[in-house]
Design a protein around this motif. Structure first.
Motif, PDB file in Angstrom:
ATOM      1  N   ALA A  27      12.277   7.932  -7.156  1.00 30.09           N
ATOM      2  CA  ALA A  27      11.038   8.296  -7.845  1.00 30.09           C
ATOM      3  C   ALA A  27      10.138   7.085  -8.061  1.00 30.09           C
ATOM      4  O   ALA A  27       8.907   7.193  -7.971  1.00 30.09           O
ATOM      5  CB  ALA A  27      11.369   8.946  -9.185  1.00 30.09           C
ATOM      6  N   ALA A  28      10.743   5.919  -8.329  1.00 29.54           N
ATOM      7  CA  ALA A  28       9.946   4.714  -8.583  1.00 29.54           C
ATOM      8  C   ALA A  28       9.140   4.282  -7.362  1.00 29.54           C
ATOM      9  O   ALA A  28       8.121   3.605  -7.493  1.00 29.54           O
ATOM     10  CB  ALA A  28      10.850   3.576  -9.028  1.00 29.54           C
ATOM     11  N   MET A  29       9.577   4.666  -6.169  1.00 26.36           N
ATOM     12  CA  MET A  29       8.840   4.313  -4.959  1.00 26.36           C
ATOM     13  C   MET A  29       7.607   5.184  -4.749  1.00 26.36           C
ATOM     14  O   MET A  29       6.767   4.878  -3.906  1.00 26.36           O
ATOM     15  CB  MET A  29       9.757   4.444  -3.744  1.00 26.36           C
ATOM     16  N   LEU A  30       7.484   6.285  -5.522  1.00 25.01           N
ATOM     17  CA  LEU A  30       6.416   7.248  -5.255  1.00 25.01           C
ATOM     18  C   LEU A  30       5.633   7.644  -6.492  1.00 25.01           C
ATOM     19  O   LEU A  30       4.501   8.110  -6.367  1.00 25.01           O
ATOM     20  CB  LEU A  30       7.030   8.505  -4.614  1.00 25.01           C
ATOM     21  N   VAL A  31       6.177   7.456  -7.671  1.00 27.57           N
ATOM     22  CA  VAL A  31       5.523   7.935  -8.883  1.00 27.57           C
ATOM     23  C   VAL A  31       4.181   7.220  -9.083  1.00 27.57           C
ATOM     24  O   VAL A  31       4.047   6.028  -8.781  1.00 27.57           O
ATOM     25  CB  VAL A  31       6.455   7.709 -10.096  1.00 27.57           C
ATOM     26  N   PRO A  32       3.133   7.923  -9.531  1.00 30.89           N
ATOM     27  CA  PRO A  32       1.819   7.290  -9.708  1.00 30.89           C
ATOM     28  C   PRO A  32       1.865   6.109 -10.671  1.00 30.89           C
ATOM     29  O   PRO A  32       2.600   6.121 -11.653  1.00 30.89           O
ATOM     30  CB  PRO A  32       0.956   8.439 -10.278  1.00 30.89           C
ATOM     31  N   GLY A  33       1.076   5.116 -10.363  1.00 30.91           N
ATOM     32  CA  GLY A  33       1.042   3.911 -11.181  1.00 30.91           C
ATOM     33  C   GLY A  33       2.070   2.903 -10.727  1.00 30.91           C
ATOM     34  O   GLY A  33       1.722   1.850 -10.182  1.00 30.91           O
ATOM     35  N   LEU A  34       3.317   3.227 -10.899  1.00 37.11           N
ATOM     36  CA  LEU A  34       4.392   2.313 -10.509  1.00 37.11           C
ATOM     37  C   LEU A  34       4.620   2.311  -9.007  1.00 37.11           C
ATOM     38  O   LEU A  34       4.906   1.261  -8.424  1.00 37.11           O
ATOM     39  CB  LEU A  34       5.686   2.703 -11.231  1.00 37.11           C
ATOM     40  N   GLY A  35       4.485   3.458  -8.368  1.00 36.54           N
ATOM     41  CA  GLY A  35       4.805   3.572  -6.951  1.00 36.54           C
ATOM     42  C   GLY A  35       3.643   3.341  -6.014  1.00 36.54           C
ATOM     43  O   GLY A  35       3.673   3.819  -4.875  1.00 36.54           O
ATOM     44  N   GLU A  36       2.622   2.630  -6.441  1.00 35.40           N
ATOM     45  CA  GLU A  36       1.484   2.359  -5.564  1.00 35.40           C
ATOM     46  C   GLU A  36       1.876   1.352  -4.485  1.00 35.40           C
ATOM     47  O   GLU A  36       2.725   0.476  -4.705  1.00 35.40           O
ATOM     48  CB  GLU A  36       0.300   1.802  -6.370  1.00 35.40           C
ATOM     49  N   ALA A  37       1.269   1.508  -3.315  1.00 42.32           N
ATOM     50  CA  ALA A  37       1.583   0.613  -2.195  1.00 42.32           C
ATOM     51  C   ALA A  37       1.199  -0.835  -2.497  1.00 42.32           C
ATOM     52  O   ALA A  37       1.761  -1.757  -1.905  1.00 42.32           O
ATOM     53  CB  ALA A  37       0.873   1.099  -0.935  1.00 42.32           C
ATOM     54  N   GLU A  38       0.242  -1.015  -3.408  1.00 44.88           N
ATOM     55  CA  GLU A  38      -0.188  -2.378  -3.745  1.00 44.88           C
ATOM     56  C   GLU A  38       0.852  -3.120  -4.575  1.00 44.88           C
ATOM     57  O   GLU A  38       0.801  -4.350  -4.680  1.00 44.88           O
ATOM     58  CB  GLU A  38      -1.519  -2.331  -4.518  1.00 44.88           C
ATOM     59  N   ILE A  39       1.761  -2.405  -5.209  1.00 47.81           N
ATOM     60  CA  ILE A  39       2.807  -3.042  -6.018  1.00 47.81           C
ATOM     61  C   ILE A  39       3.976  -3.385  -5.102  1.00 47.81           C
ATOM     62  O   ILE A  39       4.490  -2.513  -4.400  1.00 47.81           O
ATOM     63  CB  ILE A  39       3.258  -2.106  -7.155  1.00 47.81           C
ATOM     64  N   PRO A  40       4.430  -4.620  -5.070  1.00 47.05           N
ATOM     65  CA  PRO A  40       5.536  -4.994  -4.167  1.00 47.05           C
ATOM     66  C   PRO A  40       6.789  -4.162  -4.423  1.00 47.05           C
ATOM     67  O   PRO A  40       7.112  -3.840  -5.570  1.00 47.05           O
ATOM     68  CB  PRO A  40       5.759  -6.479  -4.487  1.00 47.05           C
ATOM     69  N   ALA A  41       7.467  -3.827  -3.337  1.00 48.13           N
ATOM     70  CA  ALA A  41       8.692  -3.029  -3.447  1.00 48.13           C
ATOM     71  C   ALA A  41       9.753  -3.694  -4.324  1.00 48.13           C
ATOM     72  O   ALA A  41      10.428  -3.002  -5.099  1.00 48.13           O
ATOM     73  CB  ALA A  41       9.244  -2.727  -2.058  1.00 48.13           C
ATOM     74  N   PRO A  42       9.956  -5.030  -4.242  1.00 45.46           N
ATOM     75  CA  PRO A  42      10.951  -5.639  -5.151  1.00 45.46           C
ATOM     76  C   PRO A  42      10.623  -5.441  -6.625  1.00 45.46           C
ATOM     77  O   PRO A  42      11.525  -5.264  -7.448  1.00 45.46           O
ATOM     78  CB  PRO A  42      10.899  -7.121  -4.772  1.00 45.46           C
ATOM     79  N   LEU A  43       9.333  -5.435  -6.964  1.00 44.64           N
ATOM     80  CA  LEU A  43       8.954  -5.215  -8.359  1.00 44.64           C
ATOM     81  C   LEU A  43       9.268  -3.784  -8.776  1.00 44.64           C
ATOM     82  O   LEU A  43       9.776  -3.534  -9.879  1.00 44.64           O
ATOM     83  CB  LEU A  43       7.471  -5.525  -8.545  1.00 44.64           C
TER      84      LEU A  43
END
Length: 258
Positions: A27-43
């Motif tokens: 869910a964290a990879m896709l949920v709005p806000g947290l899962g935005e493509a601009e946010i690095p995957a490690p974060l």
């Protein structure tokens, strides 16, 4: 608890943590806000691990132990990943409404030639559509709305415990309902731009009819762009609160929060 009991329980504890990470991490990879493509995957992964650590003492006792068969363990993890993606998709669909509305506005008011790749709208997104995606993410993060999908994710363990049969029919109905709500909200947000585009084109057609010598196509393109930016500046203070209110209402009805 003795040291021997602790060591004996480590495999079950590790498997339960893996089940939590499968649902919450997906869910964290896709949920709005947290899962935005601009946010690095490690974060995003780090945030997911922090959530798992926070909820593990509460949720772990209700999770199953390590199955005897490896196939059963793989099935449990796969279902957890599917559940996390499903819940995040429900939230993501409604959050896409602002980008869809501004994408429509850009196409109707002469801004469709400026294309900007967008993870939600694809490579054919207009500049206004991309602006809608960024504005939605900023609004979700700055207003604290991101807490609603995360809370629904945690509460979903009572509604859909690991190992329970996957409700495919109900899940499909939820996705269809979320898609309908997204389109409805996008049309309401794009309504003023649609009306402005119709009126502007009618005015240009009237000018062309009354004064054929006037270069309507030369004058029409900059007029459309000016109208688009004027409307955006005028309506943005009204559209954003409307979008935020509908987003809060829609996310408050996510599975687990009803």
């Amino acid at each position: 608890m003795t040291e021997a009991e602790l060591l004996a329980g480590l495999p079950d504890a590790a498997f339960r943590a893996a089940l939590l990470l499968a649902r919450i991490g997906a869910a964290a990879m896709l949920v709005p806000g947290l899962g935005e493509a601009e946010i690095p995957a490690p974060l995003r992964l780090g945030v997911a691990l922090a959530i798992v650590a926070a909820v593990f003492p509460v949720l772990a006792p209700a999770l199953p132990n390590v199955p005897d068969a490896a196939a059963d363990a793989v099935r449990l993890v796969a279902l957890e990943v599917l559940t996390g993606l499903w819940l995040a998709s429900l939230a993501r669909l409604l959050a896409t409404a602002l980008a869809l509305a501004l994408q429509t506005a850009g196409g109707l008011l002469g801004l469709a030639n400026v294309l900007v790749p967008d993870p939600a709208l694809g490579s054919g997104a207009t500049a206004l559509g991309r602006l809608g995606s960024l504005a939605a993410a900023l609004l979700v993060l700055s207003s604290g709305l991101y807490a609603l999908p995360l809370r629904a994710l945690v509460e979903s363990y009572a509604l859909m415990p690991p190992g329970a049969p996957w409700p495919a029919g109900a899940a499909a109905e939820e996705i269809a309902a979320a898609g309908g709500a997204c389109l409805s909200l996008a049309l309401r947000l794009a309504g003023p731009f649609v009306v402005a585009a119709v009126l502007l084109n009618l005015a240009l057609a009237l000018v062309s009819r009354v004064a054929p010598q006037v270069p309507v196509f030369v004058l029409g393109a900059p007029a459309q762009v000016l109208v688009a930016f004027a409307l955006l500046a005028l309506l943005a203070p009204l559209l954003l609160p409307l979008f935020a209110g509908d987003l809060r209402a829609g996310w408050s009805a996510l599975p687990g929060l009803r």
